[in-house]
Design a protein around this motif. Structure first.
Motif, mmCIF file in Angstrom:
data_model
loop_
_atom_site.group_PDB
_atom_site.id
_atom_site.type_symbol
_atom_site.label_atom_id
_atom_site.label_comp_id
_atom_site.label_asym_id
_atom_site.label_seq_id
_atom_site.Cartn_x
_atom_site.Cartn_y
_atom_site.Cartn_z
ATOM 1 N N THR A 1 15.272 -3.589 7.469
ATOM 2 C CA THR A 1 14.667 -4.044 6.215
ATOM 3 C C THR A 1 13.161 -3.890 6.287
ATOM 4 O OG1 THR A 1 16.447 -5.663 5.968
ATOM 5 C CG2 THR A 1 14.507 -5.926 4.558
ATOM 6 N N PRO A 2 12.596 -2.916 5.587
ATOM 7 C CA PRO A 2 11.137 -2.824 5.477
ATOM 8 C C PRO A 2 10.631 -3.798 4.409
ATOM 9 C CG PRO A 2 12.200 -0.648 5.271
ATOM 10 C CD PRO A 2 13.251 -1.700 5.057
ATOM 11 N N LEU A 3 9.723 -4.674 4.788
ATOM 12 C CA LEU A 3 9.152 -5.652 3.862
ATOM 13 C C LEU A 3 7.791 -5.153 3.389
ATOM 14 C CD1 LEU A 3 10.054 -8.977 5.703
ATOM 15 C CD2 LEU A 3 11.269 -7.874 3.811
ATOM 16 N N ARG A 4 7.667 -4.965 2.093
ATOM 17 C CA ARG A 4 6.432 -4.442 1.513
ATOM 18 C C ARG A 4 5.483 -5.600 1.199
ATOM 19 N NH1 ARG A 4 8.793 0.317 -2.553
ATOM 20 N NH2 ARG A 4 9.529 1.710 -0.878
ATOM 21 N N PHE A 5 4.678 -5.943 2.204
ATOM 22 C CA PHE A 5 3.773 -7.085 2.085
ATOM 23 C C PHE A 5 2.530 -6.729 1.278
ATOM 24 C CE2 PHE A 5 5.757 -8.246 6.283
ATOM 25 C CZ PHE A 5 6.389 -9.400 5.841
ATOM 26 N N PRO A 6 2.034 -7.661 0.451
ATOM 27 C CA PRO A 6 0.751 -7.486 -0.223
ATOM 28 C C PRO A 6 -0.364 -8.089 0.624
ATOM 29 C CG PRO A 6 1.780 -9.457 -1.052
ATOM 30 C CD PRO A 6 2.693 -8.912 0.052
ATOM 31 N N LEU A 7 -1.494 -8.375 -0.010
ATOM 32 C CA LEU A 7 -2.574 -9.124 0.634
ATOM 33 C C LEU A 7 -2.018 -10.439 1.159
ATOM 34 C CD1 LEU A 7 -5.744 -9.584 1.004
ATOM 35 C CD2 LEU A 7 -5.595 -10.799 -1.187
ATOM 36 N N LEU A 8 -2.250 -10.722 2.444
ATOM 37 C CA LEU A 8 -1.768 -11.962 3.046
ATOM 38 C C LEU A 8 -2.925 -12.926 3.261
ATOM 39 C CD1 LEU A 8 0.736 -10.638 5.767
ATOM 40 C CD2 LEU A 8 1.223 -11.342 3.410
ATOM 41 N N GLY A 9 -2.611 -14.220 3.237
ATOM 42 C CA GLY A 9 -3.621 -15.243 3.485
ATOM 43 C C GLY A 9 -3.094 -16.289 4.435
ATOM 44 N N TRP A 10 -3.985 -16.840 5.241
ATOM 45 C CA TRP A 10 -3.608 -17.798 6.267
ATOM 46 C C TRP A 10 -4.226 -19.157 5.993
ATOM 47 C CZ3 TRP A 10 -3.917 -12.709 6.761
ATOM 48 C CH2 TRP A 10 -2.903 -12.057 7.460
ATOM 49 N N PRO A 11 -3.479 -20.235 6.216
ATOM 50 C CA PRO A 11 -4.043 -21.578 6.032
ATOM 51 C C PRO A 11 -5.304 -21.753 6.884
ATOM 52 C CG PRO A 11 -1.669 -21.684 6.321
ATOM 53 C CD PRO A 11 -2.063 -20.263 6.618
ATOM 54 N N GLY A 12 -6.313 -22.349 6.280
ATOM 55 C CA GLY A 12 -7.555 -22.571 6.997
ATOM 56 C C GLY A 12 -8.531 -21.423 6.923
ATOM 57 N N SER B 1 0.811 -1.222 0.000
ATOM 58 C CA SER B 1 0.000 0.000 0.000
ATOM 59 C C SER B 1 0.840 1.265 0.000
ATOM 60 C CB SER B 1 -0.949 0.003 1.204
ATOM 61 O OG SER B 1 -1.890 -1.044 1.099
ATOM 62 N N ILE B 2 2.137 1.151 0.276
ATOM 63 C CA ILE B 2 2.993 2.323 0.207
ATOM 64 C C ILE B 2 2.999 2.920 -1.196
ATOM 65 C CG2 ILE B 2 5.158 1.138 -0.387
ATOM 66 C CD1 ILE B 2 6.582 2.995 1.596
ATOM 67 N N THR B 3 2.660 2.112 -2.191
ATOM 68 C CA THR B 3 2.588 2.603 -3.566
ATOM 69 C C THR B 3 1.509 3.665 -3.728
ATOM 70 O OG1 THR B 3 0.993 0.894 -4.216
ATOM 71 C CG2 THR B 3 3.359 0.381 -4.488
ATOM 72 N N GLY B 4 0.530 3.664 -2.823
ATOM 73 C CA GLY B 4 -0.609 4.559 -2.931
ATOM 74 C C GLY B 4 -1.786 3.961 -3.669
ATOM 75 N N LEU B 5 -1.582 2.838 -4.333
ATOM 76 C CA LEU B 5 -2.624 2.272 -5.192
ATOM 77 C C LEU B 5 -3.829 1.700 -4.434
ATOM 78 C CD1 LEU B 5 -0.298 0.467 -7.768
ATOM 79 C CD2 LEU B 5 -1.590 2.588 -8.144
ATOM 80 N N PRO B 6 -3.627 0.850 -3.413
ATOM 81 C CA PRO B 6 -4.791 0.157 -2.832
ATOM 82 C C PRO B 6 -5.874 1.069 -2.267
ATOM 83 C CG PRO B 6 -2.800 -1.012 -2.272
ATOM 84 C CD PRO B 6 -2.364 0.285 -2.911
ATOM 85 N N PHE B 7 -5.502 2.166 -1.613
ATOM 86 C CA PHE B 7 -6.500 3.019 -0.978
ATOM 87 C C PHE B 7 -6.565 4.405 -1.611
ATOM 88 C CE2 PHE B 7 -5.023 0.049 2.400
ATOM 89 C CZ PHE B 7 -6.210 -0.652 2.563
ATOM 90 N N LEU C 1 6.428 6.705 -5.510
ATOM 91 C CA LEU C 1 5.311 6.429 -4.615
ATOM 92 C C LEU C 1 4.261 7.520 -4.779
ATOM 93 C CD1 LEU C 1 7.353 5.376 -1.458
ATOM 94 C CD2 LEU C 1 6.455 3.915 -3.293
ATOM 95 N N GLN C 2 2.993 7.135 -4.620
ATOM 96 C CA GLN C 2 1.897 8.063 -4.884
ATOM 97 C C GLN C 2 0.897 8.049 -3.728
ATOM 98 O OE1 GLN C 2 0.725 7.886 -9.325
ATOM 99 N NE2 GLN C 2 1.481 5.811 -8.926
ATOM 100 N N ALA C 3 1.375 8.278 -2.516
ATOM 101 C CA ALA C 3 0.497 8.236 -1.355
ATOM 102 C C ALA C 3 -0.649 9.224 -1.505
ATOM 103 C CB ALA C 3 1.284 8.544 -0.091
ATOM 104 N N ALA C 4 -1.867 8.742 -1.264
ATOM 105 C CA ALA C 4 -3.051 9.591 -1.310
ATOM 106 C C ALA C 4 -3.995 9.245 -0.167
ATOM 107 C CB ALA C 4 -3.756 9.445 -2.657
ATOM 108 N N ASP C 5 -3.475 8.577 0.860
ATOM 109 C CA ASP C 5 -4.283 8.210 2.020
ATOM 110 C C ASP C 5 -3.340 8.130 3.226
ATOM 111 O OD1 ASP C 5 -3.691 5.132 2.789
ATOM 112 O OD2 ASP C 5 -3.518 5.387 0.622
ATOM 113 N N PRO C 6 -3.882 8.201 4.435
ATOM 114 C CA PRO C 6 -3.015 8.251 5.627
ATOM 115 C C PRO C 6 -2.246 6.966 5.890
ATOM 116 C CG PRO C 6 -5.338 8.144 6.263
ATOM 117 C CD PRO C 6 -5.303 8.404 4.791
#
Length: 288
Positions: A169-180, A116-122, A140-145
């Protein structure tokens, strides 16, 4: 040089990713102390400190004997709380954790940044990536807090690396999913029905087990300075060829490299070369 943790402070330890990281640390025989406002429940091998990651005194106390920090505590979306609470809460917690860790002489930290640091998701629906695939040098195109808070987090990481010599090391995680759970399956079904719904995330995802392993690699790899890294699965959650998705939904966006098959439109070179990371748990479309 590489780093071998012996005692790790994990903030946000009661969260789903936090619990996965604690299991990863336990698998490596590494002692951990968790910090979280929520009750972590049972089944964890770590010691816990209850409280807020922006509490200077609490964090300072929790850092006793710690040689590595994995900072995951955050408000994960701008959608439900006032903008000031999202930005200030996230930025303050990251500053306190990294500043106190640096002052305590902790040599290594990993922080949860976000796609989300890209600014795209929100951001506004009309927002588009500057090019595909995107990489760590993309504007980067931040447009939300929330996106802005992640930029502040990464700026704080760069500051302590520069000021104190800490490796962060900042890890830029996307949508995460959990088993189950059905998070990834639900999004895959949505992108199948309406692929336009995935534009803002570039159809990215990552299994939480891989996310936890990325945290371990970032804590141990031979790194120095501050190195933000996108970590995603190498394929998308959409059942359509990526090139077709780009042509249909991102017309006019410059293309810098081929995107064969369902290749994710994110350059994962840094994840491979800096961390030795490649996702192992790929989502099988049509399987929950």
């Amino acid at each position: 040089m590489s780093h071998q943790p012996s005692r790790v402070l994990v903030t946000g330890a009661a969260g789903r990713l936090g619990r996965a990281v604690l299991r990863e640390l336990a698998d490596h025989g590494v002692s951990a102390i968790g910090l979280d406002r929520a009750d972590p429940g049972t089944g964890h091998t770590a010691d816990f400190v209850h409280g807020d990651a922006s509490d200077v005194d609490l964090v300072r106390s929790a850092l006793s004997g710690v040689d590595t920090v994995i900072h995951l505590a955050a408000i994960p979306t701008p959608e439900f709380l006032p903008p000031a609470e999202v930005f200030v809460g996230n930025a303050a917690a990251t500053f306190v954790v990294l500043d106190e860790a640096a002052r305590a002489g902790v040599p290594r930290a990993v922080i949860a940044s976000s796609f989300s640091i890209t600014g795209l998701p929100f951001g506004p629906p009309s927002l588009r990536p500057p090019h595909v695939p995107i990489d760590e040098s993309s504007p980067l195109q931040a447009a939300d807090p929330y996106a802005l808070s992640k930029q502040a987090d990464e700026a704080t990481a760069a500051m302590v690396a520069r000021r104190d010599g800490m490796t962060v090391t900042p890890l830029r995680f996307p949508l995460l999913g959990w088993p189950g759970e059905t998070n990834l399956a639900d999004h895959a079904a949505l992108y199948t029905r309406d692929p336009a719904a995935g534009i803002s995330h570039l159809w990215t995802y990552l299994d939480s087990r891989d996310a936890a392993r990325a945290c371990w690699l970032a804590a141990t790899a031979p790194l120095s300075g501050c190195n933000p890294v996108f970590v995603t699965a190498p394929d998308t959650l959409a059942p359509y060829p990526t090139q077709e998705l780009v042509e249909r939904f991102l017309p006019g966006v410059p293309r810098r490299a081929p995107l064969p098959g369902r290749a994710v439109p994110v350059d994962l070179t840094a994840a491979r070369t800096l961390l030795g990371f490649t996702a192992e748990h790929l989502f099988a479309l049509g399987v929950a």
